[in-house]
Write an enzyme that holds these catalytic residues in place. Structure first.
Site, PDB file in Angstrom:
ATOM      1  N   GLY A 153       0.664  -5.147   0.956  1.00  0.00           N
ATOM      2  CA  GLY A 153      -0.424  -5.231  -0.024  1.00  0.00           C
ATOM      3  C   GLY A 153       0.004  -5.844  -1.348  1.00  0.00           C
ATOM      4  CB  ALA A 209      -0.889  -0.012   1.237  1.00  0.00           C
ATOM      5  CD  GLU A 235      -2.351  -7.771   2.545  1.00  0.00           C
ATOM      6  OE1 GLU A 235      -2.071  -6.627   2.141  1.00  0.00           O
ATOM      7  OE2 GLU A 235      -2.919  -7.986   3.630  1.00  0.00           O
ATOM      8  CD  GLU A 256       1.403  -5.801   5.699  1.00  0.00           C
ATOM      9  OE1 GLU A 256       2.270  -6.599   6.142  1.00  0.00           O
ATOM     10  OE2 GLU A 256       0.679  -6.066   4.738  1.00  0.00           O
TER      11      GLU A 256
HETATM   12  C1  HXC Z   1       4.946   4.445  -1.087  1.00  0.00           C
HETATM   13  C2  HXC Z   1       7.040   3.592  -1.489  1.00  0.00           C
HETATM   14  C3  HXC Z   1       6.684   2.345  -0.912  1.00  0.00           C
HETATM   15  C4  HXC Z   1       5.344   2.201  -0.446  1.00  0.00           C
HETATM   16  C5  HXC Z   1       8.745   2.234  -1.541  1.00  0.00           C
HETATM   17  N1  HXC Z   1       8.323   3.475  -1.850  1.00  0.00           N
HETATM   18  N2  HXC Z   1       7.762   1.522  -0.971  1.00  0.00           N
HETATM   19  N3  HXC Z   1       6.182   4.623  -1.569  1.00  0.00           N
HETATM   20  N4  HXC Z   1       4.529   3.279  -0.547  1.00  0.00           N
HETATM   21  N5  HXC Z   1       4.876   1.037   0.060  1.00  0.00           N
HETATM   22  C6  HXC Z   1       9.084   4.560  -2.483  1.00  0.00           C
HETATM   23  C7  HXC Z   1      10.133   5.146  -1.533  1.00  0.00           C
HETATM   24  O1  HXC Z   1       9.546   6.096  -0.680  1.00  0.00           O
HETATM   25  C8  HXC Z   1      11.082   5.766  -2.534  1.00  0.00           C
HETATM   26  O2  HXC Z   1      10.541   6.965  -3.030  1.00  0.00           O
HETATM   27  C9  HXC Z   1      11.062   4.757  -3.686  1.00  0.00           C
HETATM   28  O3  HXC Z   1       9.844   4.046  -3.556  1.00  0.00           O
HETATM   29  C10 HXC Z   1      12.208   3.758  -3.620  1.00  0.00           C
HETATM   30  O4  HXC Z   1      12.163   3.114  -2.363  1.00  0.00           O
HETATM   31  P1  HXC Z   1      13.419   3.052  -1.347  1.00  0.00           P
HETATM   32  O5  HXC Z   1      12.876   2.828   0.006  1.00  0.00           O
HETATM   33  O6  HXC Z   1      14.307   4.244  -1.542  1.00  0.00           O
HETATM   34  O7  HXC Z   1      14.161   1.762  -1.893  1.00  0.00           O
HETATM   35  P2  HXC Z   1      15.132   0.795  -1.070  1.00  0.00           P
HETATM   36  O8  HXC Z   1      16.011   1.578  -0.136  1.00  0.00           O
HETATM   37  O9  HXC Z   1      15.784  -0.085  -2.083  1.00  0.00           O
HETATM   38  O10 HXC Z   1      14.162  -0.083  -0.142  1.00  0.00           O
HETATM   39  C11 HXC Z   1      13.217  -0.964  -0.746  1.00  0.00           C
HETATM   40  C12 HXC Z   1      12.190  -1.443   0.313  1.00  0.00           C
HETATM   41  C13 HXC Z   1      11.586  -0.190   1.012  1.00  0.00           C
HETATM   42  C14 HXC Z   1      12.889  -2.333   1.343  1.00  0.00           C
HETATM   43  C15 HXC Z   1      11.114  -2.271  -0.406  1.00  0.00           C
HETATM   44  O11 HXC Z   1      11.140   0.741   0.009  1.00  0.00           O
HETATM   45  C16 HXC Z   1      10.440  -0.485   1.901  1.00  0.00           C
HETATM   46  O12 HXC Z   1      10.600  -0.983   3.015  1.00  0.00           O
HETATM   47  N6  HXC Z   1       9.204  -0.157   1.448  1.00  0.00           N
HETATM   48  C17 HXC Z   1       8.007  -0.294   2.262  1.00  0.00           C
HETATM   49  C18 HXC Z   1       7.581  -1.727   2.369  1.00  0.00           C
HETATM   50  C19 HXC Z   1       6.368  -1.889   3.277  1.00  0.00           C
HETATM   51  O13 HXC Z   1       6.449  -1.556   4.500  1.00  0.00           O
HETATM   52  N7  HXC Z   1       5.265  -2.353   2.719  1.00  0.00           N
HETATM   53  C20 HXC Z   1       3.998  -2.492   3.458  1.00  0.00           C
HETATM   54  C21 HXC Z   1       3.153  -1.269   3.261  1.00  0.00           C
HETATM   55  S1  HXC Z   1       1.716  -1.323   4.273  1.00  0.00           S
HETATM   56  P3  HXC Z   1      11.301   8.383  -2.847  1.00  0.00           P
HETATM   57  O14 HXC Z   1      10.269   9.378  -3.286  1.00  0.00           O
HETATM   58  O15 HXC Z   1      11.704   8.484  -1.426  1.00  0.00           O
HETATM   59  O16 HXC Z   1      12.462   8.263  -3.795  1.00  0.00           O
HETATM   60  C22 HXC Z   1       0.675  -2.309   3.443  1.00  0.00           C
HETATM   61  C23 HXC Z   1      -0.578  -2.512   4.253  1.00  0.00           C
HETATM   62  C24 HXC Z   1      -1.747  -3.054   3.477  1.00  0.00           C
HETATM   63  O17 HXC Z   1       0.887  -2.780   2.377  1.00  0.00           O
HETATM   64  C25 HXC Z   1      -3.015  -2.807   4.261  1.00  0.00           C
HETATM   65  C26 HXC Z   1      -3.283  -1.374   4.579  1.00  0.00           C
HETATM   66  C27 HXC Z   1      -4.722  -1.059   4.918  1.00  0.00           C
END
Ligand code: HXC
Length: 261
Positions: free
Chosen positions: A112, A67, A115, A135
Site C-alpha cells: 500500500g 497496509a 500504491e 502482498e
Molecule cells: C504493520 C508493520 C508493517 C506493516 C512493518 N511493521 N511493516 N506493522 N504493518 N505493513 C512493524 C513491524 O511489525 C515492527 O513492529 C516494526 O514495524 C519494524 O519492522 P521490522 O519488520 O522489525 O523491520 P525490519 O526487520 O527492518 O523489516 C522491514 C520490512 C518488514 C522488510 C519492511 O517490516 C516487512 O516485510 N514489512 C511488511 C511489508 C509488507 O508485506 N507490506 C505489504 C502489506 S499488505 P514491532 O511492533 O514488531 O516492533 C498491503 C496490501 C494493500 O500493503 C492492500 C490490502 C487490502
C-alpha cells in the site's frame, strides 16, 4: 503518540508537505492514517496558496511498509474491503488533486505504501529505498490500486513479474524502469524533491496545469482522442497572457517571469 500526530502537514515555499508519521511501525497505513491523509489532501486542494504537494515518511527507514498487517490479520473481510476502499479513495484523490504531487520516498515503499507513491505524478527516492509489492508473500493482494497503476507506469510484463513474485526492487532498478524519476542521497531528499517541484512551478502556471490535466485525462482516452485533447488544451493555453509574453520573449531574446494569467 496522540492520534493527531500520525500525519503531519506544513506549508513551505507554496508546497504542502504531508508526512506519514508512524516511524515505529514503518509508517504502515492504518484506517486513522488514511483518514487524516484524506483530510490533509482536501486542505492542500482547497488552499489556493498551495501549488504542489510532497508526500513523504517520517524517519529514514520507510516511506510506508504498506497496509497495517496487524490490523489486516484480525479484520473481517468486510473491514478489509472498507480499508481498501478508503485507500483507493485517498489514492484517487492524490491522482486527481489538480496540483503536482511528488512522493519523496525515504526508504521502503511496499504494498500500500508503493500504491500511494504510484498515485503521485512524480517520484524521487533515496538510494537505499526498496520498492515492491510483497502482498502475495503474506497471502494478501495489491488492493489499493497497485494492479491498476503499476502496469501503466512500467508496462504489463514488468509489473506482472513484481506483483506475482513479490520481489523488491532497488531505487536504481526502479529508476531504470521509469518508476522513479530521480534517485538521490538520503540527506538530499527534501532538497531535491523541493527543487523538482520549484522547477515546475517556475514554468507558465496555466501551461503547467493544462499539461498536468492532459497527461492525467489523456491516459484514460484512446491515443487519437488524447492527442486531440492536447490540441484543444493548446488552444486554451494560447489564450493566456503568459503564452503571448513567453513566445514574444523568445522572439526578442529576453527572459520571462510568468504572471499565471
Ligand atoms: C504493520 C508493520 C508493517 C506493516 C512493518 N511493521 N511493516 N506493522 N504493518 N505493513 C512493524 C513491524 O511489525 C515492527 O513492529 C516494526 O514495524 C519494524 O519492522 P521490522 O519488520 O522489525 O523491520 P525490519 O526487520 O527492518 O523489516 C522491514 C520490512 C518488514 C522488510 C519492511 O517490516 C516487512 O516485510 N514489512 C511488511 C511489508 C509488507 O508485506 N507490506 C505489504 C502489506 S499488505 P514491532 O511492533 O514488531 O516492533 C498491503 C496490501 C494493500 O500493503 C492492500 C490490502 C487490502
Amino acid at each position: 503518540m496522540p492520534s493527531k500526530d500520525i500525519v503531519l502537514f506544513r506549508v513551505k515555499s507554496r508546497i504542502a508537505w504531508i508526512t506519514l508519521n508512524r516511524p515505529e511501525a514503518l509508517n504502515a497505513l492504518s484506517k486513522e492514517v488514511l483518514q487524516q491523509l484524506s483530510s490533509m489532501l482536501d486542505k492542500a486542494k482547497t488552499d489556493a496558496t498551495v501549488k504542489a504537494v510532497i508526500i513523504t515518511g517520517a524517519g529514514d527507514k520507510a516511506f510506508s511498509a504498506g497496509a497495517d498487517i496487524k490490523y489486516l490479520n484480525q479484520a473481517t473481510p468486510l473491514e478489509v474491503r472498507e480499508l481498501a476502499q478508503l485507500a483507493v479513495t485517498v489514492n484517487n484523490k492524490i491522482e486527481t488533486l489538480g496540483k503536482v504531487v511528488v512522493a519523496a520516498i525515504n526508504g521502503y515503499a511496499l504494498g500500500g505504501g508503493l500504491e500511494m507513491a504510484e498515485a503521485c505524478m512524480l517520484r524521487v527516492a533515496v538510494r537505499h529505498a526498496r520498492l515492491g509489492h510483497p502482498e502475495v508473500r503474506i497471502g494478501a493482494f495489491a488492493g489499493f490500486g497497485g494492479t491498476t497503476r503499476l502496469p501503466r507506469l512500467i508496462g504489463k510484463g514488468r509489473a506482472a513479474e513484481y506483483l506475482l513474485t513479490g520481489n523488491l526492487m532497488s531505487a536504481e532498478e526502479a529508476q531504470q524502469m521509469g518508476l522513479v524519476n530521480r534517485v538521490v542521497a538520503a540527506d538530499k531528499l527534501h532538497q531535491e524533491a523541493e527543487a523538482l517541484v520549484l522547477e515546475i512551478l517556475a514554468q507558465a502556471p496555466v501551461a503547467v496545469s493544462m499539461t498536468w490535466e492532459a497527461i492525467h485525462r489523456g491516459l484514460n482516452l484512446t491515443l487519437e482522442e488524447s492527442a486531440l485533447l492536447g490540441a484543444d488544451y493548446f488552444g486554451l493555453v494560447a489564450s493566456t497572457e503568459d503564452f503571448r509574453a513567453g513566445t514574444k520573449s523568445f522572439v526578442e531574446k529576453t527572459s520571462q517571469v510568468f504572471s499565471g494569467k
